[in-house]
Design a protein around this motif. Structure first.
Motif, PDB file in Angstrom:
ATOM      1  N   LEU A  25       0.837  -1.216  -0.095  1.00  0.00           N
ATOM      2  CA  LEU A  25      -0.052  -0.051  -0.133  1.00  0.00           C
ATOM      3  C   LEU A  25       0.792   1.283   0.126  1.00  0.00           C
ATOM      4  O   LEU A  25       1.944   1.402   0.706  1.00  0.00           O
ATOM      5  N   VAL A  26       0.560   2.195  -0.875  1.00  0.00           N
ATOM      6  CA  VAL A  26       1.359   3.420  -1.142  1.00  0.00           C
ATOM      7  C   VAL A  26       0.051   4.527  -0.931  1.00  0.00           C
ATOM      8  O   VAL A  26      -0.816   4.544  -1.524  1.00  0.00           O
ATOM      9  N   LYS A  27       0.466   5.602  -0.386  1.00  0.00           N
ATOM     10  CA  LYS A  27      -0.224   6.912  -0.139  1.00  0.00           C
ATOM     11  C   LYS A  27       0.817   7.960  -0.273  1.00  0.00           C
ATOM     12  O   LYS A  27       1.613   8.084   0.673  1.00  0.00           O
ATOM     13  N   GLN A  28       0.485   8.861  -1.269  1.00  0.00           N
ATOM     14  CA  GLN A  28       1.399  10.173  -1.383  1.00  0.00           C
ATOM     15  C   GLN A  28       0.589  11.341  -0.973  1.00  0.00           C
ATOM     16  O   GLN A  28      -0.374  11.495  -1.633  1.00  0.00           O
ATOM     17  N   PHE A  29       1.253  11.891  -0.213  1.00  0.00           N
ATOM     18  CA  PHE A  29       0.601  13.612  -0.035  1.00  0.00           C
ATOM     19  C   PHE A  29       1.666  14.440  -0.383  1.00  0.00           C
ATOM     20  O   PHE A  29       2.886  13.936  -0.721  1.00  0.00           O
ATOM     21  N   PRO A  30       1.163  15.727  -0.714  1.00  0.00           N
ATOM     22  CA  PRO A  30       2.036  16.611  -1.455  1.00  0.00           C
ATOM     23  C   PRO A  30       3.521  16.711  -0.383  1.00  0.00           C
ATOM     24  O   PRO A  30       3.262  16.950   0.937  1.00  0.00           O
ATOM     25  N   GLY A  31       4.543  16.579  -0.817  1.00  0.00           N
ATOM     26  CA  GLY A  31       5.758  16.452  -0.286  1.00  0.00           C
ATOM     27  C   GLY A  31       6.067  15.414   0.739  1.00  0.00           C
ATOM     28  O   GLY A  31       7.221  15.249   1.464  1.00  0.00           O
ATOM     29  N   VAL A  32       5.086  14.193   1.096  1.00  0.00           N
ATOM     30  CA  VAL A  32       5.270  13.342   1.870  1.00  0.00           C
ATOM     31  C   VAL A  32       4.825  12.055   1.464  1.00  0.00           C
ATOM     32  O   VAL A  32       3.755  12.095   0.738  1.00  0.00           O
ATOM     33  N   ARG A  33       5.711  10.864   1.530  1.00  0.00           N
ATOM     34  CA  ARG A  33       5.011   9.681   1.073  1.00  0.00           C
ATOM     35  C   ARG A  33       4.799   8.836   2.310  1.00  0.00           C
ATOM     36  O   ARG A  33       5.446   8.240   3.093  1.00  0.00           O
ATOM     37  N   ALA A  34       3.474   9.318   2.545  1.00  0.00           N
ATOM     38  CA  ALA A  34       2.815   8.730   4.239  1.00  0.00           C
ATOM     39  C   ALA A  34       3.091   7.047   4.213  1.00  0.00           C
ATOM     40  O   ALA A  34       3.269   6.909   5.396  1.00  0.00           O
ATOM     41  N   LEU A  35       2.579   6.422   3.175  1.00  0.00           N
ATOM     42  CA  LEU A  35       2.669   5.000   3.230  1.00  0.00           C
ATOM     43  C   LEU A  35       3.516   4.651   1.950  1.00  0.00           C
ATOM     44  O   LEU A  35       3.423   5.201   0.850  1.00  0.00           O
ATOM     45  N   ASP A  36       4.450   3.710   2.491  1.00  0.00           N
ATOM     46  CA  ASP A  36       5.248   3.416   1.138  1.00  0.00           C
ATOM     47  C   ASP A  36       5.464   1.989   1.427  1.00  0.00           C
ATOM     48  O   ASP A  36       6.839   1.409   1.287  1.00  0.00           O
ATOM     49  N   GLY A  37       4.585   1.190   1.178  1.00  0.00           N
ATOM     50  CA  GLY A  37       4.560  -0.172   0.973  1.00  0.00           C
ATOM     51  C   GLY A  37       4.376  -0.757   2.304  1.00  0.00           C
ATOM     52  O   GLY A  37       5.208  -1.169   3.138  1.00  0.00           O
ATOM     53  N   VAL A  38       3.129  -0.824   2.749  1.00  0.00           N
ATOM     54  CA  VAL A  38       2.353  -1.463   3.702  1.00  0.00           C
ATOM     55  C   VAL A  38       1.957  -2.742   3.542  1.00  0.00           C
ATOM     56  O   VAL A  38       1.089  -2.877   2.643  1.00  0.00           O
ATOM     57  N   THR A  39       2.194  -3.835   4.349  1.00  0.00           N
ATOM     58  CA  THR A  39       1.663  -5.020   4.460  1.00  0.00           C
ATOM     59  C   THR A  39       0.952  -5.391   5.802  1.00  0.00           C
ATOM     60  O   THR A  39       1.661  -4.892   6.644  1.00  0.00           O
ATOM     61  N   LEU A  40      -0.187  -5.897   5.681  1.00  0.00           N
ATOM     62  CA  LEU A  40      -0.895  -5.994   6.829  1.00  0.00           C
ATOM     63  C   LEU A  40      -1.912  -7.176   6.592  1.00  0.00           C
ATOM     64  O   LEU A  40      -2.441  -7.285   5.280  1.00  0.00           O
ATOM     65  N   SER A  41      -1.746  -8.444   7.391  1.00  0.00           N
ATOM     66  CA  SER A  41      -2.968  -9.284   7.313  1.00  0.00           C
ATOM     67  C   SER A  41      -3.704  -9.493   8.597  1.00  0.00           C
ATOM     68  O   SER A  41      -2.859 -10.022   9.695  1.00  0.00           O
ATOM     69  N   VAL A  42      -4.911  -9.503   8.720  1.00  0.00           N
ATOM     70  CA  VAL A  42      -5.589  -9.694   9.728  1.00  0.00           C
ATOM     71  C   VAL A  42      -6.690 -10.997   9.609  1.00  0.00           C
ATOM     72  O   VAL A  42      -7.158 -10.868   8.594  1.00  0.00           O
ATOM     73  N   ARG A  43      -6.621 -11.665  10.799  1.00  0.00           N
ATOM     74  CA  ARG A  43      -7.445 -12.932  10.650  1.00  0.00           C
ATOM     75  C   ARG A  43      -8.435 -12.636  11.397  1.00  0.00           C
ATOM     76  O   ARG A  43      -8.688 -11.652  12.545  1.00  0.00           O
ATOM     77  N   PRO A  44      -9.825 -13.487  11.337  1.00  0.00           N
ATOM     78  CA  PRO A  44     -11.095 -13.109  11.891  1.00  0.00           C
ATOM     79  C   PRO A  44     -10.719 -13.530  13.216  1.00  0.00           C
ATOM     80  O   PRO A  44      -9.988 -14.558  13.793  1.00  0.00           O
ATOM     81  N   GLY A  45     -11.274 -12.673  14.490  1.00  0.00           N
ATOM     82  CA  GLY A  45     -11.096 -13.085  15.825  1.00  0.00           C
ATOM     83  C   GLY A  45      -9.772 -12.941  16.307  1.00  0.00           C
ATOM     84  O   GLY A  45      -9.708 -13.254  17.462  1.00  0.00           O
TER      85      GLY A  45
END
Lengths: 537, 346
Positions: A25-45
């Motif tokens: 996951l990548v999220k770019q804001f002006p001047g800042v790369r707030a997310l630069d490759g996020v990995t996350l895996s959530v299981r039920p419960g």
């Protein structure tokens, strides 16, 4: 980049069976790369903890997950299917609820009305109040809180109750995953226990929880797995929450090994008595508080939220008027209940609620620094901004505030740097006794260490410090002398070196047992003023 | 750490007495009773059936507006153009019926269209620009004030437009909007019926419908409401349209009753509406208030304006009396809010 390929101990390959899986996951804001490759895996419960310093990308990540932001790249899979929630409402309807610290609740409505706000139980536009109340009651029961009446106005509920209502709302959309952003920040110890009970109730039903907190002990208590973010990237995914060591987690978060780094203790250099508090009391809040602070000494007040710590220091500072007792600075009695007198005598307060009590958020940094000493930059009543700016800039450099531009609005700074701005304000004024109320609340680990060093340095320069903190290790590590406060009284005083965390907790909890559940007591007295007579005065 | 397993008393139910105490209309109810007893003791005419009918009349037209304004204020907005709009709508009815020779009913209908246009314009600008409604509707207030005078003088060369009597449809329209109902030998203005019906309707909407829920939510915290899917913009627009409709009703009632309309009618009334709503428990910050309270506030106004005359005093004292009532009411509201906040912090 390290966006994939972690071999975490127990993640199934390709996130099969995961409730939510996020990749690259990548999220770019002006001047800042707030997310630069996020990995996350959530299981039920499961309770999946999200760790990271301020600015690591936690907030951005949950905003992207909840549909408040659109990601620039990467994949979010929800219950096995790729999704892109256009709005928070779409995420909520799909069963992914986010509970922010600022709860999206309306005071004027009842509990049930808040739960069903936006998807009211109604027929032909008419509210089905009985149905709504019954369903809300069922949800609250499911959360283990049948004691919250659905018809009660929300405005009369304390913070803990409001959180429960938020969770009931999430469940009303049949949430499969609830993201909680620092839910414990506004709760005291007893309320955190309640919160944990509720979280366990949820996970027992198969609901997953993504839990964000700065407090490592909580993560160990409630968490199943931990994902650590740093600089917008996942640096470790799915670590076991209970067995990963604190040192390891801190190393992952900071990239260096920092334990509680308090710096060298300068020794109890008792020079001159600066502050003497004698028999101070306020009806219904605290009673018979006496202590002294010497120049160059750090005195810590340890105790739970609601024990009266904040009330005590605010009374010393003159923001509250005492009913008994005196405050003396340099042998001169302060006029009771006058902040002006306290500031003139050389006191400075860094309040608990930085944003609402300590800073003028929209104003530039330099204004926030100079506001307590404006007279110095003024000629015939008119402030000379150039001198103001220059003095502030010196203080900012001195305290290493980043970014160092004094013209920035102070709200754009991180928590740790905002706290430094408040400190700079009193340094510029030449304050001799600093009152620090929860100086590291909402401040990340790295900046904390810096603040600790700074507080130490101030003391070494002869400033007396009165420190309040909920984090017992912080008080013990930083202070020379510690007063343990419980139920509005100082129950113990000792050199910090003679106390352990367990000692302090024992003192606090022992007091609570003998005096009855003090929070309940307080709640009562606020409703029926006469009950205050039962409290010692 | 052993947390107590007993139910936490802080989250327990609230007692009925306390619930009554935090009702928004409590202060206005007490105020209305006090004012009634006060004037009833001073003047026997005041407490006679004719007297009651007399002071219910000004209370009714004010009450219609106060209820609508209260809804808007609970929804977190103001409408300063509401007062002058009662003048605009009255002028529209009169001018359209007399100068353009339309049927009175058609004139009334067109006037409603005009009112809705003004209300929706207010709502659109406020929701679109996010500017404070105080400023936006202040602008609309001045625009309408200028139009009322300018257009009236342009078309009639006068500031008073009369001659409604005898126009087609006047009699039936007069019956609906401006007649009197005989009850036990006393003539009660039909506007009182309109007022009571609207108060009941508004209360029903506020407390028993989904829309009412939205009004409280949007006024309490528009962002929070929006995030869970409440159509906040539509709600605000509907509320502005409601005050405009109420202004149309009052303008029509006044025009048909006087059979004429004045170009400066309604100017200054907008504050009276807000004051009545505030006496009735509305907070200026929104999210709290009641339609019944606003009606009681209007009742206090009506009783005072007539009662002062019955008591044989100079009517000049009217405003002083009302000012004192307003201050007392806001003190009471403040007290109630502090009380509620204290309880929350516990």
């Amino acid at each position: 980049m390290r966006t994939r390929g972690f071999p975490p101990p127990d993640t199934d390959p390709a996130g099969a069976g995961a409730l939510l899986s996020v990749d690259g996951l990548v999220k770019q804001f002006p001047g800042v790369r707030a997310l630069d490759g996020v990995t996350l895996s959530v299981r039920p419960g499961e309770v999946h903890c999200l760790l990271g310093q301020n600015g690591a990308g936690k907030s951005t990540l949950i905003k992207v997950l909840s549909g408040a932001h659109t990601p620039d790249a990467g994949m979010i899979r929800w219950r096995g299917r790729p999704v892109a929630f256009p709005t928070p409402l779409a995420a909520l309807r799909a069963g992914l609820a986010t509970i922010y610290q600022e709860l999206d609740l309306v005071d004027g409505l009842t509990v049930a009305e808040n739960v069903f706000l936006g998807h009211e139980r109604s027929r032909f536009g008419f509210s089905l109040r009985t149905k709504g109340n019954a369903e809300a009651a069922a949800l609250l029961r499911r959360l283990g809180h049948p004691d919250i009446a659905p018809g009660r106005p929300l405005g009369t509920l304390p913070a803990a109750g409001r959180q429960i209502v938020s969770m009931a709302r999430a469940l009303s959309y049949d949430a499969r995953l609830i993201v909680m952003d620092e839910p414990s920040a506004v709760l005291d110890a007893g309320e955190v226990d309640t919160l944990f009970r509720v979280v366990r109730q949820l996970t027992a039903d198969g609901v997953a929880v993504v839990y964000i907190s700065h407090r490592l002990d909580e993560i160990r208590q409630i968490g199943d797995r931990v994902t650590v973010l740093k600089d917008g990237r996942t640096v470790a995914a799915g670590l076991p929450a209970r067995t990963t060591t604190t040192a390891e987690l801190v190393r992952l978060m900071t990239g260096r090994t920092v334990e509680y780094a308090f710096g060298e203790r300068a020794g109890p250099a008792r020079r001159r008595e600066l502050l003497r508090v004698n028999g101070l009391g306020r009806a219904g809040e605290f009673a018979d508080v006496s202590f002294t602070v010497h120049s160059g000494e750090i005195v810590g007040l340890a105790g739970l939220v609601g024990s009266g710590r904040t009330e005590i220091v605010e009374t010393v500072y003159g923001a509250r008027r005492p009913t008994t007792g005196t405050v003396t600075v340099d042998g001169r009695r302060l006029r009771p209940g006058s902040v002006r007198a306290a500031v003139r005598a050389g006191l400075g307060l860094c309040p608990e609620e930085r944003k609402s009590q300590g800073l003028f958020g929209e104003d530039p940094v330099y204004r926030n620094v100079s506001v307590a000493s404006l007279a110095r930059y003024a000629t015939a009543g008119f402030v000379a901004p150039a001198r103001e700016l220059a003095a502030a800039a010196r203080a900012l450099t001195d305290l290493d505030v980043r970014p160092g531009d004094p013209r920035r609005p102070v709200r754009t700074l991180s928590g740790g740097n905002q706290q430094k701005v408040v400190l700079a304000r009193w340094l510029v004024r030449g304050c001799r006794l600093l009152v620090l109320d929860e100086p590291t609340r909402g401040v990340d680990v790295g900046a904390r260490t810096e603040l600790y060093r700074l507080i130490r340095r101030l003391a070494a320069d002869g400033v007396g410090v009165l420190l309040v903190s909920s984090e017992i290790p912080e008080v013990l590590g930083l202070a020379d002398r510690v007063l343990v406060v419980a139920d509005g009284r100082v129950v113990h005083e000792a050199p910090a070196a003679d106390l352990t965390e367990a000692d302090v907790l024992d003192l606090v909890l022992a007091e609570r047992d003998t005096s009855g559940w003090q929070r309940a007591n307080q709640g009562h007295s606020a409703v029926v003023p006469h009950d205050r007579s039962e409290e010692p005065t | 750490m052993s947390a107590p397993a007993v139910p936490d008393e802080r989250v327990a139910a609230v007692s009925p007495v306390r619930r009554l105490l935090v009702r928004p209309e409590l202060g206005a109810l007490i105020g209305a009773v006090v004012v009634f007893v006060f004037f009833a003791l001073l003047s026997s005419t005041f407490r006679s059936a004719d007297g009651v009918a007399n002071w219910l009349d000004p209370a009714s037209t004010l009450g219609i507006m106060a209820v609508a304004v209260a809804l808007l204020m609970i929804g977190g907005e103001f409408d300063l153009s509401a007062g002058v709009l009662t003048g605009t709508t009255g002028l529209a009815v009169t001018i359209l019926a007399t100068r353009f020779g339309l049927n009175v009913w058609l004139a009334v209908l067109l006037s409603l269209v005009l009112a809705l246009a003004v209300g929706l314009a207010n709502g659109y600008v406020v929701t679109r620009t996010k500017l404070p409604s105080f400023i936006v509707t202040l602008g609309m207030f001045l625009v309408l004030q200028g139009l009322n005078l300018g257009v009236t003088k342009l078309l009639t060369g006068n500031v008073l437009v009369g001659g409604l009597v005898g126009r087609s449809g006047f009699d039936s329209a007069h019956l609906v909007f401006a007649s009197s109902v005989v009850l036990g030998g006393t003539y009660f203005k039909v506007s009182i019926v309109w007022w009571l019906v609207l108060t009941v309707l508004a209360t029903l909407v506020l407390l028993r419908t989904r829309f009412g829920n939205w009004v409280f939510a949007v006024g309490g915290d528009a962002n929070a409401a929006r995030k869970v899917g409440v159509p906040a913009t539509r709600t605000s627009m509907a509320l502005f349209a409601t005050t405009a409709t109420a202004a149309w009703l009052v303008g029509t009632i006044t025009a048909l009753r006087n059979t004429s309309a004045q170009a400066d009618a309604g100017v200054g009334d907008e504050l009276t509406f807000i004051v009545a709503a505030v006496i009735g428990g509305c907070l200026l910050t929104g999210g709290f208030g009641s339609a019944v309270g606003a009606s009681l506030g209007a009742l206090i106004f009506g009783m005072t304006s007539v009662g002062i005359v019955y008591a044989g005093w100079d009517a000049d004292w009217y405003k002083l009396f009302l000012g004192a009532m307003l201050l007392l009411a806001v003190f009471a509201n403040q007290f109630v809010r502090r009380y509620a906040e204290r309880r929350r912090r516990s």
